[in-house]
Structure formats: structure tokens, C-alpha cells
Design a protein around this motif. Structure first.
Motif, PDB file in Angstrom:
ATOM      1  N   ARG A   6      39.673  45.017  29.505  1.00 41.14           N
ATOM      2  CA  ARG A   6      39.197  46.284  30.059  1.00 41.14           C
ATOM      3  C   ARG A   6      38.421  46.067  31.357  1.00 41.14           C
ATOM      4  NH1 ARG A   6      42.137  49.826  28.958  1.00 41.14           N
ATOM      5  NH2 ARG A   6      40.536  51.348  29.540  1.00 41.14           N
ATOM      6  N   THR A   7      38.548  44.889  31.922  1.00 41.77           N
ATOM      7  CA  THR A   7      37.857  44.567  33.167  1.00 41.77           C
ATOM      8  C   THR A   7      38.854  44.678  34.321  1.00 41.77           C
ATOM      9  OG1 THR A   7      36.346  43.129  31.974  1.00 41.77           O
ATOM     10  CG2 THR A   7      36.538  42.746  34.340  1.00 41.77           C
ATOM     11  N   PHE A   8      38.478  45.381  35.364  1.00 44.49           N
ATOM     12  CA  PHE A   8      39.411  45.687  36.449  1.00 44.49           C
ATOM     13  C   PHE A   8      38.835  45.289  37.798  1.00 44.49           C
ATOM     14  CE2 PHE A   8      40.033  48.614  32.963  1.00 44.49           C
ATOM     15  CZ  PHE A   8      41.406  48.607  32.785  1.00 44.49           C
ATOM     16  N   ILE A   9      39.707  44.742  38.624  1.00 38.75           N
ATOM     17  CA  ILE A   9      39.378  44.534  40.032  1.00 38.75           C
ATOM     18  C   ILE A   9      40.262  45.513  40.806  1.00 38.75           C
ATOM     19  CG2 ILE A   9      39.424  42.907  41.985  1.00 38.75           C
ATOM     20  CD1 ILE A   9      37.341  42.116  39.887  1.00 38.75           C
ATOM     21  N   CYS A  10      39.638  46.561  41.323  1.00 37.48           N
ATOM     22  CA  CYS A  10      40.415  47.611  41.986  1.00 37.48           C
ATOM     23  C   CYS A  10      40.326  47.451  43.495  1.00 37.48           C
ATOM     24  CB  CYS A  10      39.933  48.979  41.525  1.00 37.48           C
ATOM     25  SG  CYS A  10      40.197  49.207  39.754  1.00 37.48           S
ATOM     26  N   SER A  11      41.002  46.422  43.992  1.00 41.19           N
ATOM     27  CA  SER A  11      41.073  46.225  45.441  1.00 41.19           C
ATOM     28  C   SER A  11      42.078  47.222  46.013  1.00 41.19           C
ATOM     29  CB  SER A  11      41.502  44.794  45.745  1.00 41.19           C
ATOM     30  OG  SER A  11      42.587  44.421  44.916  1.00 41.19           O
ATOM     31  N   GLU A  12      41.971  47.451  47.322  1.00 39.87           N
ATOM     32  CA  GLU A  12      42.892  48.392  47.971  1.00 39.87           C
ATOM     33  C   GLU A  12      44.340  47.973  47.715  1.00 39.87           C
ATOM     34  OE1 GLU A  12      42.180  51.186  49.438  1.00 39.87           O
ATOM     35  OE2 GLU A  12      39.994  50.948  49.259  1.00 39.87           O
ATOM     36  N   GLN A  13      44.625  46.676  47.915  1.00 36.33           N
ATOM     37  CA  GLN A  13      45.979  46.161  47.709  1.00 36.33           C
ATOM     38  C   GLN A  13      46.038  45.405  46.382  1.00 36.33           C
ATOM     39  OE1 GLN A  13      48.370  46.891  49.944  1.00 36.33           O
ATOM     40  NE2 GLN A  13      46.775  47.972  51.119  1.00 36.33           N
ATOM     41  N   GLU A  14      47.086  45.615  45.624  1.00 38.06           N
ATOM     42  CA  GLU A  14      47.241  44.928  44.334  1.00 38.06           C
ATOM     43  C   GLU A  14      47.229  43.413  44.531  1.00 38.06           C
ATOM     44  OE1 GLU A  14      50.667  46.083  42.090  1.00 38.06           O
ATOM     45  OE2 GLU A  14      50.008  44.938  40.325  1.00 38.06           O
ATOM     46  N   ARG A  15      47.873  42.975  45.600  1.00 38.13           N
ATOM     47  CA  ARG A  15      47.970  41.560  45.911  1.00 38.13           C
ATOM     48  C   ARG A  15      46.594  40.904  45.970  1.00 38.13           C
ATOM     49  NH1 ARG A  15      45.984  37.994  48.693  1.00 38.13           N
ATOM     50  NH2 ARG A  15      47.236  36.178  49.124  1.00 38.13           N
ATOM     51  N   ASP A  16      45.572  41.621  46.417  1.00 36.30           N
ATOM     52  CA  ASP A  16      44.246  41.044  46.589  1.00 36.30           C
ATOM     53  C   ASP A  16      43.477  40.886  45.277  1.00 36.30           C
ATOM     54  OD1 ASP A  16      44.603  40.705  49.303  1.00 36.30           O
ATOM     55  OD2 ASP A  16      43.856  42.710  49.782  1.00 36.30           O
ATOM     56  N   ALA A  17      43.962  41.498  44.216  1.00 40.26           N
ATOM     57  CA  ALA A  17      43.342  41.271  42.905  1.00 40.26           C
ATOM     58  C   ALA A  17      43.913  40.001  42.281  1.00 40.26           C
ATOM     59  CB  ALA A  17      43.560  42.465  41.993  1.00 40.26           C
ATOM     60  N   GLY A  18      45.159  39.706  42.626  1.00 38.60           N
ATOM     61  CA  GLY A  18      45.778  38.477  42.132  1.00 38.60           C
ATOM     62  C   GLY A  18      46.171  38.566  40.668  1.00 38.60           C
ATOM     63  N   PHE A  19      46.852  37.513  40.203  1.00 40.05           N
ATOM     64  CA  PHE A  19      47.430  37.575  38.852  1.00 40.05           C
ATOM     65  C   PHE A  19      46.394  37.375  37.748  1.00 40.05           C
ATOM     66  CE2 PHE A  19      47.287  33.060  39.529  1.00 40.05           C
ATOM     67  CZ  PHE A  19      47.178  32.507  38.266  1.00 40.05           C
ATOM     68  N   THR A  20      45.191  36.929  38.087  1.00 39.91           N
ATOM     69  CA  THR A  20      44.200  36.683  37.037  1.00 39.91           C
ATOM     70  C   THR A  20      43.415  37.940  36.674  1.00 39.91           C
ATOM     71  OG1 THR A  20      42.488  36.044  38.628  1.00 39.91           O
ATOM     72  CG2 THR A  20      43.888  34.279  37.769  1.00 39.91           C
ATOM     73  N   ASN A  21      43.608  39.008  37.443  1.00 45.36           N
ATOM     74  CA  ASN A  21      42.833  40.229  37.201  1.00 45.36           C
ATOM     75  C   ASN A  21      43.723  41.403  36.812  1.00 45.36           C
ATOM     76  OD1 ASN A  21      40.062  39.465  37.847  1.00 45.36           O
ATOM     77  ND2 ASN A  21      40.858  39.088  39.916  1.00 45.36           N
ATOM     78  N   ASN A  22      43.121  42.354  36.093  1.00 45.60           N
ATOM     79  CA  ASN A  22      43.775  43.639  35.890  1.00 45.60           C
ATOM     80  C   ASN A  22      43.515  44.475  37.129  1.00 45.60           C
ATOM     81  OD1 ASN A  22      44.372  43.049  33.084  1.00 45.60           O
ATOM     82  ND2 ASN A  22      42.177  43.339  32.735  1.00 45.60           N
ATOM     83  N   TRP A  23      44.560  45.087  37.619  1.00 47.73           N
ATOM     84  CA  TRP A  23      44.427  45.913  38.827  1.00 47.73           C
ATOM     85  C   TRP A  23      44.873  47.332  38.542  1.00 47.73           C
ATOM     86  CZ3 TRP A  23      47.928  48.695  41.885  1.00 47.73           C
ATOM     87  CH2 TRP A  23      47.431  49.145  43.110  1.00 47.73           C
ATOM     88  N   VAL A  24      44.139  48.272  39.039  1.00 50.63           N
ATOM     89  CA  VAL A  24      44.572  49.671  39.047  1.00 50.63           C
ATOM     90  C   VAL A  24      44.295  50.181  40.453  1.00 50.63           C
ATOM     91  CG1 VAL A  24      44.089  51.999  38.155  1.00 50.63           C
ATOM     92  CG2 VAL A  24      44.144  50.060  36.574  1.00 50.63           C
TER      93      VAL A  24
END
Ligand code: GTP
Ligand code: MN
Ligand code: MN
Length: 614
Positions: free
Chosen positions: A92-110
Motif C-alpha cells: 500500500r506504499t506508493f511513489i507517485c512520480s509524474e512519470q511511471e518510469r521514475d518510480a521504477g520497478f521496485t515501487n508501486n506507482w499510480v
């Protein structure tokens, strides 16, 4: 209560009139969140003793805290969480960077705009019936050249009390924010349990639905639904690791999941080491080590988070941004970690999910060799040594001010920290990874960090005991793309004098011997490994070059007086190339997940290892 606005705060004029500040950015932030979450009251946290007493009194009244009456735990409290809110929630932890690519594969991105919409939904009215606390805090020193401020807004008094132990908070920090008109990380937390008029509260309010959200570009944190430490004390993992790692990338420093330890040799020479181990893999134990070798002295600066900056003379300097311990309780005992126990015995602590003793103290597995005859377990049930379940939750924690540590290094108080001489990477591995290995150089050391792996523990939700890669012990905490993070490690060294780069070591206290038990005695006896490391820095310890780096020759490791068989020692320190051939397959699979963003120099290290173990 002092500083509490009694009337329901709605309009900005009322909020501004009652606030202890005229800092417009802060007033705007507080007004925006008050209007969104509609609390009954706003309380500006000043961090005073008197305020702490009032808050903890209220928490006792509410049943969230149990006041400990045993003289062994002065001015201390026990808290018991909802059984479903006991650890960090990585899913349930999210890194919501502007670009999905910048969150990388180790993070959940929305997508950030989608997430903002979700958050404005769940936070809408979330503090109804509750007090909204405003906590100005600073991670690191208030006197730092570039102090890193935050303001946490929370509807949990437990969070306020815990933040007061874990960070520098309150009126002094607020004054400094005003004086510098400084940027602060806005951090919003709600347990997600609004109260309807007349509705009775529960001791540990939380919500099944949880969001731990970071917006790295705007440096924002939004946490919903959990009251548990890592999810709710937003200065710690959310700020000092996830957001700080993104700041550090932009500003040329490192925010890491590491201890800082000062070691002084019998010759009186001092060195500073950092060590990155995944959660529940021995950082707090190492940070508080009591050396078992004559003449060696250890002092601590920190047990969980280290910020490393290139210094003016090309050295790397390390500080601990925190002010307290949020340590794993089980396994912490007088025979394994007396320094932690001494700090805890001075009181002023909050224990979460430990067991209660009949005389008004707390207990957890491993505190004493023999458990008490009767306890109340962390779920409130009567417990005896025959009970099937542990008395304390495996991720039970003590929260204790760091300045209660007898062995605290004076340099803990130095705003620019200490020069770092060595970095250790380590994990919990039954096989393959030997007790200690020295990297050939900085880049090889980054490879150790990039491929760090460990069997999972109770510190996060999910299965325990499965192997996972955990780069630099930062897997749950890298606030951006993992490959970019490794690249930043490679590049940050260009800021340093190559002669002054810390030496890097890989350690494993957990390898099994042929009888299936852990081969190395560990804990305080890790002094012997630290001694070898220091002697390597000094150029006096013997080593053999193996395919994976330099390991101690059989005589170089000081095992005098240690209870260990020759066989166990061998099992602990030997590099077995066949194990590494299997390991290579796993590393290949791991690296393939990085895609394009894996730095070439790290890929090159893998090819070098492949040819060395072939
Ligand atoms: P976080 O605070 O969650 O980041 O974890 P941590 O790395 O500080 O973990 P901690 O030091 O609290 O260690 C937790 C577990 O590791 C306990 O179960 C300890 O008993 C065990 N442990 C620590 N050091 C050693 C060691 O040298 N040998 C062995 N066998 N176990 C150890
Ligand atoms: Mn940690
Ligand atoms: Mn710890």
C-alpha cells in the motif's frame, strides 16, 4: 489544552488568528488540510514536557496507552495496536512520480493526478470528531547548514508522542522555519477513523484501507489508515528515506538505511562505519554493540538512518537525522543488547505490541532467558510459557530517546557529522554469503549493495523467510527508480577524493553451518569482524582474494576465547564458488528487472564475477 483551538476550525481567518505562527506557507497548508479533513480542533505541537504529559494522560484515558507502573520502566507506556496494523504495508506504499518510469520497478506507482483524486476522497472529513495536531519537525540538526524541515499533520496523539521521541520537533523548529522562511515537507497523516457525534472511540483507531503515498517531485507525503510506526511517524521512513533519497539524488548526497558506529582501537585510533542491513537484520544490535575484545571501544551515532554528504575535504560525512530508536523489541535483551536495555531502563519510552508483566512492566521474547510465569500478551490475552503464540508481536517495538544511550558518541550532536571510513552491506542469508568480504573498490562495493539479499522478516507484511533482493537494504525505501539510484551511488563518488572513499564490505551474521544452525555466534562477537575491517583499513590484516572479494585468512580473524569449532568457523567464512554459480542465476534475473536503467559499471561487475567463479 494549551495551543488547542477550541472552536471547529473552518475558515482561514480563524486558523490564522489562533495559530502560533504567521508563516503564510504553513498557515496555507494547515488551512487546506483542516478544510479537507474537518477536525474538531487544531493543536499546534510545541514539543514541551508539559504537552507530552497532557497528551499521554489523554492517551491513557482513551485506552491507547497503558501507563507502566514497574519502577524498571519509569515514565513509560505500552501501546497495543489493532492486530491488523502491526507493520509497514509495502503493498500500500506508493511513489507517485509524474512519470511511471521514475518510480521504477521496485515501487508501486499510480498516476499522481489519479492518486490526488483518491486521496481527496479518503481524506475528506477523515479527522471529523478528532483533534488535528500540527507537528513542526526537522530531520537532522536544527543548526545544519541546510536543515531539512517537515510539518506533519496528524489526527493521532500516539503519533505526536512518538514523533517527540523520534525527531526534533516543536516550538524551536517552528521558530527556525519562520526565521529562514524555509521549505518544509508537508506530511499529512490520518488514521482514517472519523468519529460521529456521540460515537465512542476505540483504543487503536485505523482503517482497513491504507495509503502510504509519496509525491517525490513536490516532496509531499500522505499517509492514511494506519497508526503503526513506519506508516505513521512520517519523519522516519517516508521522509528521511523515501523523500530524502529523491532530494539527495537532486542535491548530490545519499539518504540510506544504515547505522553509524564509531570504533576506537586499543591504540586509540577512531573510525566511523556505516552499515546497511534490511529491516530486522541487526542494525540496532550492531549500532549498540558492546565489544568483546579487550581495549576496543564502540560508540553509536545512529541505528537506522544515515544521511551521507560529500564533505569539504573530499571525504564522506555521515549524520543520523533521527533523535530516537524505534527498535525491534524481540531479541533485544540484557545478554544480547545491554546498551539498548540500559537506554530503555532510563524510561521515557513507548512500547508497541510488547507483552505486559503482572507488575506493570513490559516483556518480549529474548528480553530475559526465562520468560515470566505469567503475562498479558500483546493481544490482551492471559499468557504463560506454555502458550502456543509468542507473548510479544515479532515486530513489537521500543521507542526510546537516543540521548539516553550511555555509549552515544559526542559526534552525534555535531551538525556536520563524522567522516565515514567504511560501509558494510549485510543481510540474512542461510547460505552463499560468507561472514565478511571486502570489495576490491568502490564500484565493486556498489555491486555488493546492488545485489544485497535477505530472507524476509516480520518487519513488513507478507511471508517470512523467503529470499529477496534488497539493494542497499533500501528496497522498500528508494523514492525513485532503482537503477537511477544505483547510478547516483556510482556518480556521487565523483564528488569525493578517491583516496578518502569509504572501503566497502559485505557481511552475513546468519550463515548456517553443516549442522543447520547459525555458524557464527554474532551479536557482540561481531566485534571480531569489525576488528578485521579496521585492520584492513589500516593495512595490517591478512586477506585472501576470492572470486567475490577479499576474505580473512584463517588466522586473520581474531577468534581467541571465542566458542566456535573449526568446522563452524570454516562454514562461516568460506567462499564456495558452486554456491555463487547458483547465485549468479538469481542475480541475472534480478538485474534483468532493472531494464535500461541499470548502470553499465554494475553490469560489468556481474560479468567480472561470472568469469571469476567460472
Ligand atoms: P529495523 O529497525 O527494522 O530496520 O531492523 P534492524 O536491522 O535494526 O534489526 P535489529 O538489530 O533489531 O535485529 C533484529 C533481529 O536480528 C533480532 O531477531 C536479533 O536477534 C537478530 N540479530 C541481530 N544481530 C544478530 C547477530 O549478530 N546474529 C544473529 N544470529 N542474529 C542477530
Ligand atoms: Mn529500519
Ligand atoms: Mn532497528
Amino acid at each position: 489544552m494549551v495551543n488547542t483551538v477550541a472552536t471547529a476550525p473552518g475558515d482561514s481567518a480563524t486558523i490564522a488568528a489562533e495559530a502560533p505562527t504567521d508563516n503564510q506557507k504553513l498557515l496555507d497548508f494547515v488551512t487546506e488540510i483542516a478544510q479537507l479533513t474537518t477536525p474538531d480542533r487544531i493543536h499546534w505541537v510545541d514539543g514541551s514536557e508539559q504537552e507530552y504529559t497532557q497528551l499521554t494522560d489523554e492517551l491513557v484515558e482513551a485506552g491507547t496507552l497503558t501507563r507502566l507502573t514497574s519502577p524498571d520502566f519509569p515514565n513509560s507506556f505500552a501501546a497495543f495496536s489493532d492486530p491488523a496494523d502491526v507493520a509497514r504495508v509495502e503493498s500500500r506504499t506508493f511513489i507517485c512520480s509524474e512519470q511511471e518510469r521514475d518510480a521504477g520497478f521496485t515501487n508501486n506507482w499510480v498516476d499522481p493526478s489519479e492518486m490526488r483524486q483518491t486521496l481527496s476522497g479518503v481524506f475528506d472529513g477523515a479527522m471529523r470528531g478528532r483533534t488535528m495536531y500540527v507537528i513542526p519537525f526537522v530531520m537532522g540538526h536544527l543548526e545544519a547548514e541546510d536543515p531539512k524541515f517537515g510539518v506533519e499533520i496528524t489526527d493521532s496523539a500516539y503519533v505526536v508522542a512518538s514523533m517527540r521521541i523520534m525527531a526534533r520537533i516543536g516550538a524551536d523548529v517552528l521558530r527556525k522555519i519562520e526565521e529562514l522562511d524555509a521549505f518544509f515537507v508537508p506530511a499529512v497523516h490520518s488514521v482514517g477513523a472519523p468519529l460521529e457525534p456521540g460515537q465512542e472511540d476505540v483504543p487503536w483507531p485505523c482503517n482497513e484501507e491504507k495509503y502510504i503515498v509519496h509525491f517525490p517531485e513536490t516532496r509531499e507525503i500522505w499517509s492514511y489508515g494506519s497508526g503503526y510506526g513506519g506508516n505513521a511517524l512520517l519523519g522516519k521512513k517516508c521522509y528521511a528515506l523515501r523523500i530524502a533519497s529523491a532530494m539527495a539524488r537532486d542535491e548530490g548526497w545519499l539518504a540510506e538505511h544504515m547505522v553509524i558506529l564509531k570504533l576506537t582501537s586499543p591504540q586509540g585510533r577512531s573510525y566511523h562505519l556505516s552499515a546497511a542491513f534490511p529491516s530486522a537484520c541487526g542494525k540496532t544490535n550492531l549500532a549498540l554493540i558492546d565489544p568483546t575484545l579487550e581495549g576496543w571501544k564502540a560508540e553509536t551515532l545512529g541505528d537506522d538512518i544515515t544521511w551521507i554528504r560529500p564533505g569539504k575535504d573530499g571525504e564522506f560525512r555521515a549524520i543520523n537525522p533521527e533523535a530516537g530508536y524505534f527498535g525491534v523489541a524481540p531479541g533485544t535483551g540484557w545478554h544480547t543488547n545491554a546498551n539498548a536495555m540500559r537506554a530503555i531502563a532510563k524510561g521515557n519510552s513507548i512500547f508497541t505490541n510488547c507483552a505486559l508483566t503482572d507488575d506493570g512492566g513490559v516483556w518480549w521474547e529474548g528480553m530475559t532467558e526465562e520468560p515470566p510465569a505469567h503475562l498479558t500478551d500483546w493481544k490482551g490475552n492471559s499468557w504463560t510459557p506454555d502458550s502456543a503464540e509468542p507473548a510479544a508481536h515479532p515486530n513489537a517495538r521500543f521507542c526510546t530517546p537516543i540521548d539516553q544511550t550511555d555509549m552515544l558518541a559526542d559526534e552525534y550532536f555535531a551538525p556536520d557529522g563524522v567522516k565515514l571510513d567504511a560501509i558494510l552491506f549485510g543481510g540474512r542469508r542461510k547460505t552463499t554469503v560468507p561472514l565478511v568480504t571486502q570489495a576490491r573498490d568502490w564500484n565493486h562495493g556498489i555491486f555488493y549493495g546492488a545485489t544485497l539479499s535477505s530472507e524476509t522478516t516480520a518487519a513488513a507484511e507478507g511471508a517470512v523467510g523467503t529470499l529477496r533482493r534488497d539493494p542497499m537494504a533500501m528496497l522498500p525505501f528508494i523514492g525513485y527508480d532503482a537503477g537511477d539510484y544505483l547510478k547516483h551511488w556510482v556518480e556521487v563518488s565523483s564528488e569525493a577524493d578517491p583516496e578518502k572513499l569509504p572501503a566497502i564490505f559485505l557481511v552475513n551474521w546468519f550463515r548456517r553451518g553443516r549442522d543447520g544452525t547459525i555458524a557464527w555466534p554474532g551479536f557482540a562477537e561481531n566485534t571480531r569482524v569489525l576488528k578485521w575491517i579496521i585492520e584492513r583499513l589500516e593495512g595490517t590484516a591478512e586477506a585472501v582474494e576470492t572470486p567475490i572479494g577479499f576474505t580473512p585468512t584463517p588466522d586473520a580473524l581474531d577468534v581467541e576465547g571465542l566458542e566456535i569449532t573449526q568446522e563452524e568457523l570454516e562454514d562461516a567464512i568460506t567462499v564456495r564458488p558452486e554456491e555463487w554459480r547458483t547465485e549468479l542465476e538469481d542475480i541475472d534475473a534480478w538485474f534483468s528487472r532493472f531494464g535500461e536503467s541499470l548502470p553499465q559499471s554494475i553490469q560489468d561487475e556481474l560479468e567480472e564475477l561470472r568469469s571469476r567463479v567460472a
